[in-house]
Design an enzyme around this catalytic site. Structure first.
Site, PDB file in Angstrom:
ATOM      1  N   ASP A 166       0.844  -1.208   0.000  1.00 42.86           N
ATOM      2  CA  ASP A 166       0.000   0.000   0.000  1.00 42.86           C
ATOM      3  C   ASP A 166       0.877   1.255   0.000  1.00 42.86           C
ATOM      4  O   ASP A 166       0.577   2.231  -0.684  1.00 42.86           O
ATOM      5  CB  ASP A 166      -0.926  -0.023   1.219  1.00 42.86           C
ATOM      6  CG  ASP A 166      -1.672  -1.341   1.317  1.00 42.86           C
ATOM      7  OD1 ASP A 166      -2.368  -1.689   0.355  1.00 42.86           O
ATOM      8  OD2 ASP A 166      -1.536  -2.049   2.334  1.00 42.86           O
ATOM      9  N   HIS A 201      -4.717  -3.522   6.199  1.00 43.84           N
ATOM     10  CA  HIS A 201      -4.508  -3.721   4.758  1.00 43.84           C
ATOM     11  C   HIS A 201      -5.887  -4.032   4.165  1.00 43.84           C
ATOM     12  O   HIS A 201      -6.246  -5.192   3.933  1.00 43.84           O
ATOM     13  CB  HIS A 201      -3.522  -4.863   4.518  1.00 43.84           C
ATOM     14  CG  HIS A 201      -3.398  -5.229   3.059  1.00 43.84           C
ATOM     15  ND1 HIS A 201      -2.962  -4.345   2.104  1.00 43.84           N
ATOM     16  CD2 HIS A 201      -3.673  -6.383   2.392  1.00 43.84           C
ATOM     17  CE1 HIS A 201      -2.969  -4.928   0.922  1.00 43.84           C
ATOM     18  NE2 HIS A 201      -3.402  -6.173   1.069  1.00 43.84           N
TER      19      HIS A 201
HETATM   20  P1  NAD Z   1      -1.701 -18.498  -4.688  1.00 46.15           P
HETATM   21  O1  NAD Z   1      -3.020 -19.200  -4.603  1.00 46.15           O
HETATM   22  O2  NAD Z   1      -1.084 -18.309  -6.013  1.00 46.15           O
HETATM   23  O3  NAD Z   1      -0.648 -19.270  -3.795  1.00 46.15           O
HETATM   24  C1  NAD Z   1      -0.910 -19.606  -2.472  1.00 46.15           C
HETATM   25  C2  NAD Z   1      -0.148 -20.879  -2.181  1.00 46.15           C
HETATM   26  O4  NAD Z   1      -0.272 -21.142  -0.800  1.00 46.15           O
HETATM   27  C3  NAD Z   1      -0.687 -22.092  -2.941  1.00 46.15           C
HETATM   28  O5  NAD Z   1       0.368 -22.722  -3.641  1.00 46.15           O
HETATM   29  C4  NAD Z   1      -1.252 -22.997  -1.838  1.00 46.15           C
HETATM   30  O6  NAD Z   1      -1.071 -24.374  -2.104  1.00 46.15           O
HETATM   31  C5  NAD Z   1      -0.402 -22.548  -0.647  1.00 46.15           C
HETATM   32  N1  NAD Z   1      -1.008 -22.783   0.656  1.00 46.15           N
HETATM   33  C6  NAD Z   1      -2.305 -22.663   1.018  1.00 46.15           C
HETATM   34  N2  NAD Z   1      -2.444 -22.985   2.314  1.00 46.15           N
HETATM   35  C7  NAD Z   1      -1.224 -23.283   2.768  1.00 46.15           C
HETATM   36  C8  NAD Z   1      -0.741 -23.713   4.027  1.00 46.15           C
HETATM   37  N3  NAD Z   1      -1.566 -23.917   5.079  1.00 46.15           N
HETATM   38  N4  NAD Z   1       0.593 -23.933   4.157  1.00 46.15           N
HETATM   39  C9  NAD Z   1       1.424 -23.764   3.114  1.00 46.15           C
HETATM   40  N5  NAD Z   1       1.015 -23.387   1.888  1.00 46.15           N
HETATM   41  C10 NAD Z   1      -0.293 -23.154   1.735  1.00 46.15           C
HETATM   42  O7  NAD Z   1      -1.890 -17.116  -3.916  1.00 46.15           O
HETATM   43  P2  NAD Z   1      -0.915 -15.853  -3.962  1.00 46.15           P
HETATM   44  O8  NAD Z   1      -1.283 -14.995  -5.094  1.00 46.15           O
HETATM   45  O9  NAD Z   1       0.489 -16.309  -3.802  1.00 46.15           O
HETATM   46  O10 NAD Z   1      -1.409 -15.077  -2.631  1.00 46.15           O
HETATM   47  C11 NAD Z   1      -1.159 -15.603  -1.351  1.00 46.15           C
HETATM   48  C12 NAD Z   1      -1.834 -14.741  -0.284  1.00 46.15           C
HETATM   49  O11 NAD Z   1      -1.250 -13.434  -0.266  1.00 46.15           O
HETATM   50  C13 NAD Z   1      -3.336 -14.512  -0.509  1.00 46.15           C
HETATM   51  O12 NAD Z   1      -4.006 -14.613   0.739  1.00 46.15           O
HETATM   52  C14 NAD Z   1      -3.409 -13.088  -1.020  1.00 46.15           C
HETATM   53  O13 NAD Z   1      -4.654 -12.485  -0.768  1.00 46.15           O
HETATM   54  C15 NAD Z   1      -2.296 -12.459  -0.190  1.00 46.15           C
HETATM   55  N6  NAD Z   1      -1.782 -11.170  -0.680  1.00 46.15           N
HETATM   56  C16 NAD Z   1      -1.487 -10.225   0.256  1.00 46.15           C
HETATM   57  C17 NAD Z   1      -0.978  -9.001  -0.128  1.00 46.15           C
HETATM   58  C18 NAD Z   1      -0.658  -7.933   0.880  1.00 46.15           C
HETATM   59  O14 NAD Z   1      -0.373  -6.786   0.461  1.00 46.15           O
HETATM   60  N7  NAD Z   1      -0.662  -8.186   2.164  1.00 46.15           N
HETATM   61  C19 NAD Z   1      -0.754  -8.745  -1.483  1.00 46.15           C
HETATM   62  C20 NAD Z   1      -1.060  -9.736  -2.424  1.00 46.15           C
HETATM   63  C21 NAD Z   1      -1.579 -10.947  -1.999  1.00 46.15           C
HETATM   64  C1  LMR Z   2      -3.520  -6.643  -2.789  1.00 47.51           C
HETATM   65  O1  LMR Z   2      -3.642  -5.613  -2.123  1.00 47.51           O
HETATM   66  O2  LMR Z   2      -3.198  -6.631  -4.003  1.00 47.51           O
HETATM   67  C2  LMR Z   2      -3.748  -7.978  -2.135  1.00 47.51           C
HETATM   68  O3  LMR Z   2      -4.079  -7.818  -0.793  1.00 47.51           O
HETATM   69  C3  LMR Z   2      -4.693  -8.837  -2.865  1.00 47.51           C
HETATM   70  C4  LMR Z   2      -6.124  -8.389  -2.661  1.00 47.51           C
HETATM   71  O4  LMR Z   2      -6.966  -9.263  -2.385  1.00 47.51           O
HETATM   72  O5  LMR Z   2      -6.416  -7.205  -2.779  1.00 47.51           O
END
Ligand code: NAD
Ligand code: LMR
Length: 326
Positions: free
Chosen positions: A159, A187
Protein backbone atom coordinates in the site's frame (compact mmCIF):
# COMPACT_ATOMS: atom_id res chain seq x y z
CA UNK A 1 30.65 -13.38 3.72
CA UNK A 2 28.30 -13.83 6.70
CA UNK A 3 27.05 -17.18 7.98
CA UNK A 4 23.87 -18.26 6.15
CA UNK A 5 20.47 -17.39 7.60
CA UNK A 6 17.42 -19.62 7.31
CA UNK A 7 14.48 -18.07 5.48
CA UNK A 8 11.12 -19.85 5.60
CA UNK A 9 8.55 -19.14 2.88
CA UNK A 10 5.05 -20.63 3.02
CA UNK A 11 2.87 -21.06 -0.06
CA UNK A 12 6.16 -21.28 -1.90
CA UNK A 13 4.73 -22.76 -5.11
CA UNK A 14 2.06 -20.07 -5.35
CA UNK A 15 2.15 -16.90 -7.41
CA UNK A 16 3.77 -14.65 -4.81
CA UNK A 17 6.15 -17.41 -3.73
CA UNK A 18 7.31 -17.90 -7.30
CA UNK A 19 7.95 -14.17 -7.71
CA UNK A 20 9.70 -13.85 -4.34
CA UNK A 21 12.03 -16.84 -4.01
CA UNK A 22 14.34 -15.88 -6.86
CA UNK A 23 14.77 -12.34 -5.54
CA UNK A 24 15.50 -13.64 -2.05
CA UNK A 25 18.07 -16.03 -3.49
CA UNK A 26 19.75 -13.35 -5.56
CA UNK A 27 20.40 -11.14 -2.52
CA UNK A 28 17.73 -8.49 -3.07
CA UNK A 29 16.52 -8.67 0.52
CA UNK A 30 19.48 -9.33 2.80
CA UNK A 31 22.29 -8.05 0.60
CA UNK A 32 25.07 -9.53 -1.46
CA UNK A 33 27.12 -10.66 1.56
CA UNK A 34 24.35 -12.64 3.18
CA UNK A 35 23.92 -16.27 2.10
CA UNK A 36 20.55 -17.88 2.75
CA UNK A 37 19.03 -21.32 3.10
CA UNK A 38 15.46 -21.39 1.79
CA UNK A 39 12.95 -23.53 3.69
CA UNK A 40 9.82 -23.77 1.55
CA UNK A 41 6.43 -24.95 2.80
CA UNK A 42 3.49 -26.08 0.66
CA UNK A 43 0.33 -28.07 1.07
CA UNK A 44 0.83 -31.72 0.12
CA UNK A 45 -0.91 -31.32 -3.29
CA UNK A 46 1.45 -28.42 -4.05
CA UNK A 47 4.64 -30.43 -3.43
CA UNK A 48 5.11 -31.55 -7.04
CA UNK A 49 4.98 -27.94 -8.26
CA UNK A 50 7.31 -26.95 -5.43
CA UNK A 51 9.81 -29.58 -6.60
CA UNK A 52 9.82 -27.79 -9.95
CA UNK A 53 10.40 -24.42 -8.29
CA UNK A 54 13.32 -25.90 -6.33
CA UNK A 55 14.77 -27.28 -9.58
CA UNK A 56 14.60 -23.80 -11.13
CA UNK A 57 16.23 -22.25 -8.07
CA UNK A 58 19.04 -24.80 -8.38
CA UNK A 59 19.35 -24.09 -12.10
CA UNK A 60 19.82 -20.40 -11.39
CA UNK A 61 23.10 -21.21 -9.59
CA UNK A 62 22.69 -18.29 -7.19
CA UNK A 63 25.99 -17.92 -5.31
CA UNK A 64 24.16 -16.83 -2.15
CA UNK A 65 21.78 -19.78 -2.10
CA UNK A 66 23.40 -22.25 0.30
CA UNK A 67 20.50 -24.68 0.49
CA UNK A 68 16.88 -25.34 -0.48
CA UNK A 69 14.56 -27.47 1.59
CA UNK A 70 11.01 -28.26 0.52
CA UNK A 71 8.40 -29.75 2.80
CA UNK A 72 4.71 -30.02 3.63
CA UNK A 73 5.48 -30.07 7.37
CA UNK A 74 5.43 -26.67 9.10
CA UNK A 75 7.70 -27.95 11.88
CA UNK A 76 10.37 -28.71 9.29
CA UNK A 77 9.88 -25.46 7.36
CA UNK A 78 10.29 -23.27 10.46
CA UNK A 79 13.17 -25.26 12.01
CA UNK A 80 15.83 -22.73 12.97
CA UNK A 81 14.20 -20.04 10.77
CA UNK A 82 15.59 -16.55 11.30
CA UNK A 83 13.12 -14.95 8.89
CA UNK A 84 9.66 -16.19 7.93
CA UNK A 85 7.37 -15.06 5.13
CA UNK A 86 3.84 -16.37 5.69
CA UNK A 87 2.32 -16.19 2.24
CA UNK A 88 0.51 -19.53 1.95
CA UNK A 89 -3.25 -18.99 2.00
CA UNK A 90 -6.10 -18.44 -0.39
CA UNK A 91 -6.31 -15.18 -2.37
CA UNK A 92 -9.70 -13.47 -2.82
CA UNK A 93 -11.61 -13.47 -6.08
CA UNK A 94 -13.36 -10.54 -7.80
CA UNK A 95 -16.53 -10.63 -5.72
CA UNK A 96 -14.81 -10.77 -2.30
CA UNK A 97 -13.36 -8.36 0.25
CA UNK A 98 -10.09 -9.36 1.89
CA UNK A 99 -11.95 -9.86 5.19
CA UNK A 100 -14.12 -12.53 3.52
CA UNK A 101 -11.04 -14.77 3.64
CA UNK A 102 -10.93 -14.84 7.45
CA UNK A 103 -12.78 -18.12 7.80
CA UNK A 104 -10.79 -19.89 5.08
CA UNK A 105 -7.35 -18.56 6.02
CA UNK A 106 -7.48 -17.74 9.75
CA UNK A 107 -7.04 -21.32 11.00
CA UNK A 108 -3.83 -21.74 8.93
CA UNK A 109 -2.14 -19.18 11.16
CA UNK A 110 -2.92 -21.02 14.40
CA UNK A 111 -0.86 -24.02 13.31
CA UNK A 112 1.88 -21.92 11.79
CA UNK A 113 2.13 -19.61 14.82
CA UNK A 114 2.58 -22.67 17.03
CA UNK A 115 5.12 -24.23 14.67
CA UNK A 116 7.14 -21.00 14.63
CA UNK A 117 7.19 -20.79 18.41
CA UNK A 118 8.25 -24.42 18.67
CA UNK A 119 10.92 -24.43 15.99
CA UNK A 120 12.21 -21.05 14.84
CA UNK A 121 15.50 -19.44 15.84
CA UNK A 122 15.43 -17.14 18.86
CA UNK A 123 15.89 -14.08 16.62
CA UNK A 124 13.00 -14.92 14.26
CA UNK A 125 11.10 -12.12 12.49
CA UNK A 126 7.78 -12.99 10.84
CA UNK A 127 5.97 -11.20 8.02
CA UNK A 128 2.39 -12.24 7.27
CA UNK A 129 1.35 -11.60 3.67
CA UNK A 130 -1.65 -13.95 3.41
CA UNK A 131 -4.95 -12.09 3.74
CA UNK A 132 -6.52 -10.66 5.76
CA UNK A 133 -2.91 -10.15 6.80
CA UNK A 134 -3.33 -7.97 9.90
CA UNK A 135 -5.76 -10.37 11.52
CA UNK A 136 -3.86 -13.46 10.37
CA UNK A 137 -0.74 -12.01 12.01
CA UNK A 138 -2.79 -11.42 15.16
CA UNK A 139 -3.86 -15.09 15.13
CA UNK A 140 -0.29 -16.30 14.59
CA UNK A 141 1.05 -14.02 17.33
CA UNK A 142 -1.48 -15.41 19.82
CA UNK A 143 -0.73 -19.00 18.81
CA UNK A 144 3.02 -18.42 18.98
CA UNK A 145 3.05 -16.69 22.37
CA UNK A 146 6.61 -17.74 23.18
CA UNK A 147 7.86 -15.42 20.43
CA UNK A 148 7.95 -11.77 21.56
CA UNK A 149 5.07 -9.70 20.20
CA UNK A 150 7.28 -7.21 18.39
CA UNK A 151 8.45 -9.96 16.01
CA UNK A 152 5.07 -10.40 14.29
CA UNK A 153 4.40 -8.20 11.30
CA UNK A 154 1.79 -7.90 8.57
CA UNK A 155 2.41 -6.32 5.19
CA UNK A 156 1.18 -2.85 4.25
CA UNK A 157 4.33 -2.00 2.32
CA UNK A 158 2.49 -2.73 -0.93
CA UNK A 159 0.00 0.00 0.00
CA UNK A 160 2.89 2.35 0.79
CA UNK A 161 4.49 1.60 -2.58
CA UNK A 162 1.19 2.10 -4.37
CA UNK A 163 0.71 5.45 -2.64
CA UNK A 164 4.22 6.55 -3.60
CA UNK A 165 3.59 5.55 -7.21
CA UNK A 166 0.33 7.52 -7.38
CA UNK A 167 1.92 10.63 -5.87
CA UNK A 168 4.89 10.34 -8.24
CA UNK A 169 2.54 10.07 -11.22
CA UNK A 170 0.50 13.07 -10.07
CA UNK A 171 3.48 15.35 -9.44
CA UNK A 172 5.84 14.17 -12.19
CA UNK A 173 8.39 13.09 -9.55
CA UNK A 174 10.12 9.74 -9.50
CA UNK A 175 8.74 7.18 -7.01
CA UNK A 176 12.05 7.37 -5.12
CA UNK A 177 11.48 11.08 -4.52
CA UNK A 178 8.29 10.36 -2.54
CA UNK A 179 9.24 9.72 1.07
CA UNK A 180 7.66 9.24 4.50
CA UNK A 181 4.49 7.81 2.94
CA UNK A 182 3.07 5.88 5.86
CA UNK A 183 -0.01 3.69 5.88
CA UNK A 184 -2.13 3.57 9.03
CA UNK A 185 -4.33 0.64 10.04
CA UNK A 186 -5.62 -2.35 8.14
CA UNK A 187 -4.51 -3.72 4.76
CA UNK A 188 -8.04 -3.10 3.49
CA UNK A 189 -10.14 -0.36 1.93
CA UNK A 190 -10.27 1.44 5.31
CA UNK A 191 -6.51 2.06 5.48
CA UNK A 192 -5.25 5.63 5.72
CA UNK A 193 -2.34 6.59 3.41
CA UNK A 194 -1.01 9.57 5.40
CA UNK A 195 -0.48 12.20 2.72
CA UNK A 196 -0.22 14.97 5.34
CA UNK A 197 3.13 13.73 6.63
CA UNK A 198 4.47 12.51 3.25
CA UNK A 199 6.97 14.43 1.14
CA UNK A 200 7.73 14.82 -2.56
CA UNK A 201 11.26 15.97 -3.32
CA UNK A 202 11.50 17.11 0.32
CA UNK A 203 8.32 19.29 0.12
CA UNK A 204 5.26 18.44 2.17
CA UNK A 205 2.70 16.68 -0.08
CA UNK A 206 -0.28 18.95 0.79
CA UNK A 207 1.85 21.98 -0.13
CA UNK A 208 2.23 20.72 -3.72
CA UNK A 209 -0.87 18.59 -4.37
CA UNK A 210 -4.54 19.58 -4.32
CA UNK A 211 -6.19 18.42 -1.09
CA UNK A 212 -9.47 17.40 -2.73
CA UNK A 213 -7.54 14.96 -4.95
CA UNK A 214 -5.65 13.61 -1.94
CA UNK A 215 -8.79 13.01 0.10
CA UNK A 216 -10.72 11.69 -2.90
CA UNK A 217 -9.16 9.98 -5.90
CA UNK A 218 -5.75 9.32 -4.36
CA UNK A 219 -7.11 7.66 -1.26
CA UNK A 220 -9.64 5.60 -3.19
CA UNK A 221 -7.09 4.45 -5.77
CA UNK A 222 -4.62 3.28 -3.14
CA UNK A 223 -7.25 1.63 -0.94
CA UNK A 224 -8.89 -0.29 -3.79
CA UNK A 225 -5.82 -1.07 -5.91
CA UNK A 226 -5.83 -4.76 -4.96
CA UNK A 227 -9.35 -5.17 -6.35
CA UNK A 228 -8.48 -3.19 -9.51
CA UNK A 229 -5.57 -5.57 -10.14
CA UNK A 230 -7.73 -8.64 -9.62
CA UNK A 231 -10.24 -7.21 -12.11
CA UNK A 232 -7.53 -6.45 -14.69
CA UNK A 233 -5.32 -9.52 -14.27
CA UNK A 234 -7.92 -12.06 -13.23
CA UNK A 235 -5.61 -12.88 -10.31
CA UNK A 236 -4.41 -11.05 -7.27
CA UNK A 237 -1.22 -8.97 -7.33
CA UNK A 238 1.83 -11.21 -7.14
CA UNK A 239 5.09 -9.67 -8.37
CA UNK A 240 4.36 -6.31 -6.70
CA UNK A 241 3.34 -8.13 -3.51
CA UNK A 242 6.58 -10.12 -3.58
CA UNK A 243 8.56 -6.91 -4.14
CA UNK A 244 6.81 -5.26 -1.19
CA UNK A 245 7.48 -8.25 1.08
CA UNK A 246 11.15 -8.01 0.19
CA UNK A 247 11.09 -4.24 0.79
CA UNK A 248 9.50 -4.73 4.22
CA UNK A 249 11.99 -7.33 5.43
CA UNK A 250 14.95 -5.48 3.85
CA UNK A 251 13.94 -2.31 5.72
CA UNK A 252 13.67 -4.25 8.95
CA UNK A 253 17.04 -5.94 8.33
CA UNK A 254 18.99 -2.88 7.16
CA UNK A 255 17.10 -0.20 9.09
CA UNK A 256 15.54 3.04 7.87
CA UNK A 257 17.80 5.88 6.77
CA UNK A 258 17.97 8.89 9.12
CA UNK A 259 14.70 10.85 8.83
CA UNK A 260 13.03 8.10 6.78
CA UNK A 261 9.64 6.67 7.76
CA UNK A 262 8.21 3.36 6.55
CA UNK A 263 4.97 1.43 7.08
CA UNK A 264 4.76 -1.79 9.04
CA UNK A 265 1.71 -3.44 10.54
CA UNK A 266 2.93 -4.37 14.01
CA UNK A 267 1.50 -5.07 17.45
CA UNK A 268 0.10 -1.84 18.89
CA UNK A 269 1.52 -0.74 22.22
CA UNK A 270 -1.22 1.88 22.51
CA UNK A 271 0.55 4.58 20.48
CA UNK A 272 -1.79 7.25 19.05
CA UNK A 273 -4.65 5.69 21.05
CA UNK A 274 -4.73 2.48 18.94
CA UNK A 275 -5.91 -0.36 21.22
CA UNK A 276 -3.02 -2.40 22.54
CA UNK A 277 -2.47 -5.78 20.93
CA UNK A 278 -4.03 -5.05 17.50
CA UNK A 279 -1.78 -5.65 14.49
CA UNK A 280 -1.98 -2.15 13.07
CA UNK A 281 0.04 -0.39 10.39
CA UNK A 282 2.00 2.53 11.81
CA UNK A 283 4.65 4.91 10.57
CA UNK A 284 7.84 3.34 11.92
CA UNK A 285 11.59 3.59 11.90
CA UNK A 286 13.63 0.40 11.98
CA UNK A 287 17.08 -0.63 13.04
CA UNK A 288 18.73 -4.08 13.09
CA UNK A 289 15.48 -6.06 13.09
CA UNK A 290 13.67 -3.81 15.57
CA UNK A 291 11.13 -1.07 14.98
CA UNK A 292 9.64 1.90 16.80
CA UNK A 293 6.50 3.86 16.05
CA UNK A 294 7.31 7.43 15.00
CA UNK A 295 5.99 9.71 17.71
CA UNK A 296 4.53 13.19 17.54
CA UNK A 297 3.10 13.14 14.00
CA UNK A 298 0.28 15.62 13.48
CA UNK A 299 -3.09 14.08 12.65
CA UNK A 300 -5.85 16.39 11.50
CA UNK A 301 -9.57 15.68 11.81
CA UNK A 302 -9.68 13.84 8.46
CA UNK A 303 -6.77 11.60 9.45
CA UNK A 304 -8.23 10.90 12.89
CA UNK A 305 -11.59 9.91 11.38
CA UNK A 306 -9.90 7.51 8.93
CA UNK A 307 -7.77 6.00 11.69
CA UNK A 308 -10.87 5.54 13.85
CA UNK A 309 -12.62 3.71 10.98
CA UNK A 310 -9.73 1.36 10.26
CA UNK A 311 -9.33 0.69 14.01
CA UNK A 312 -13.03 -0.19 14.27
CA UNK A 313 -12.67 -2.61 11.36
CA UNK A 314 -9.69 -4.35 12.96
CA UNK A 315 -11.55 -4.62 16.28
CA UNK A 316 -14.46 -6.22 14.46
CA UNK A 317 -12.11 -8.67 12.66
CA UNK A 318 -10.60 -9.53 16.06
CA UNK A 319 -14.08 -10.23 17.40
CA UNK A 320 -14.78 -12.52 14.42
CA UNK A 321 -11.69 -14.65 15.12
CA UNK A 322 -11.87 -14.54 18.92
CA UNK A 323 -12.14 -18.35 19.09
CA UNK A 324 -8.78 -18.63 17.31
CA UNK A 325 -7.00 -16.32 19.79
CA UNK A 326 -5.44 -18.46 22.48
P1 NAD B 1 -1.70 -18.50 -4.69
O1 NAD B 1 -3.02 -19.20 -4.60
O2 NAD B 1 -1.08 -18.31 -6.01
O3 NAD B 1 -0.65 -19.27 -3.79
C1 NAD B 1 -0.91 -19.61 -2.47
C2 NAD B 1 -0.15 -20.88 -2.18
O4 NAD B 1 -0.27 -21.14 -0.80
C3 NAD B 1 -0.69 -22.09 -2.94
O5 NAD B 1 0.37 -22.72 -3.64
C4 NAD B 1 -1.25 -23.00 -1.84
O6 NAD B 1 -1.07 -24.37 -2.10
C5 NAD B 1 -0.40 -22.55 -0.65
N1 NAD B 1 -1.01 -22.78 0.66
C6 NAD B 1 -2.31 -22.66 1.02
N2 NAD B 1 -2.44 -22.99 2.31
C7 NAD B 1 -1.22 -23.28 2.77
C8 NAD B 1 -0.74 -23.71 4.03
N3 NAD B 1 -1.57 -23.92 5.08
N4 NAD B 1 0.59 -23.93 4.16
C9 NAD B 1 1.42 -23.76 3.11
N5 NAD B 1 1.02 -23.39 1.89
C10 NAD B 1 -0.29 -23.15 1.73
O7 NAD B 1 -1.89 -17.12 -3.92
P2 NAD B 1 -0.92 -15.85 -3.96
O8 NAD B 1 -1.28 -15.00 -5.09
O9 NAD B 1 0.49 -16.31 -3.80
O10 NAD B 1 -1.41 -15.08 -2.63
C11 NAD B 1 -1.16 -15.60 -1.35
C12 NAD B 1 -1.83 -14.74 -0.28
O11 NAD B 1 -1.25 -13.43 -0.27
C13 NAD B 1 -3.34 -14.51 -0.51
O12 NAD B 1 -4.01 -14.61 0.74
C14 NAD B 1 -3.41 -13.09 -1.02
O13 NAD B 1 -4.65 -12.48 -0.77
C15 NAD B 1 -2.30 -12.46 -0.19
N6 NAD B 1 -1.78 -11.17 -0.68
C16 NAD B 1 -1.49 -10.22 0.26
C17 NAD B 1 -0.98 -9.00 -0.13
C18 NAD B 1 -0.66 -7.93 0.88
O14 NAD B 1 -0.37 -6.79 0.46
N7 NAD B 1 -0.66 -8.19 2.16
C19 NAD B 1 -0.75 -8.74 -1.48
C20 NAD B 1 -1.06 -9.74 -2.42
C21 NAD B 1 -1.58 -10.95 -2.00
C1 LMR C 1 -3.52 -6.64 -2.79
O1 LMR C 1 -3.64 -5.61 -2.12
O2 LMR C 1 -3.20 -6.63 -4.00
C2 LMR C 1 -3.75 -7.98 -2.13
O3 LMR C 1 -4.08 -7.82 -0.79
C3 LMR C 1 -4.69 -8.84 -2.86
C4 LMR C 1 -6.12 -8.39 -2.66
O4 LMR C 1 -6.97 -9.26 -2.38
O5 LMR C 1 -6.42 -7.20 -2.78
Amino acid sequence: MNAPIRVAVTGAAGNIGYAMLFRLASGDCYGKNQPIILQCLELTPGMKALEGVAMELQDSAFPLLHGIEITDDANVAFKGANQAFLVGSRPRTKDMNRADLITANGPIFVGQGKAIAANAASDVRVLVVGNPCNTNALIAMHAGKAVPRDRWHAMTRLDENRAKAQLAKKTGALPGEVTNMAIWGNHSDTMFPDFNNAKVGGASVPSVVDRAWLEGEFLKTVATRGKAIIEARGASSAASAAAAAIDHMATLWNGTAPGEISSMAVCSNGAYGVPEGLIFSFPVTASAGNWSVVEGLELDEFARARIAATTAELLSERETVKDLLA
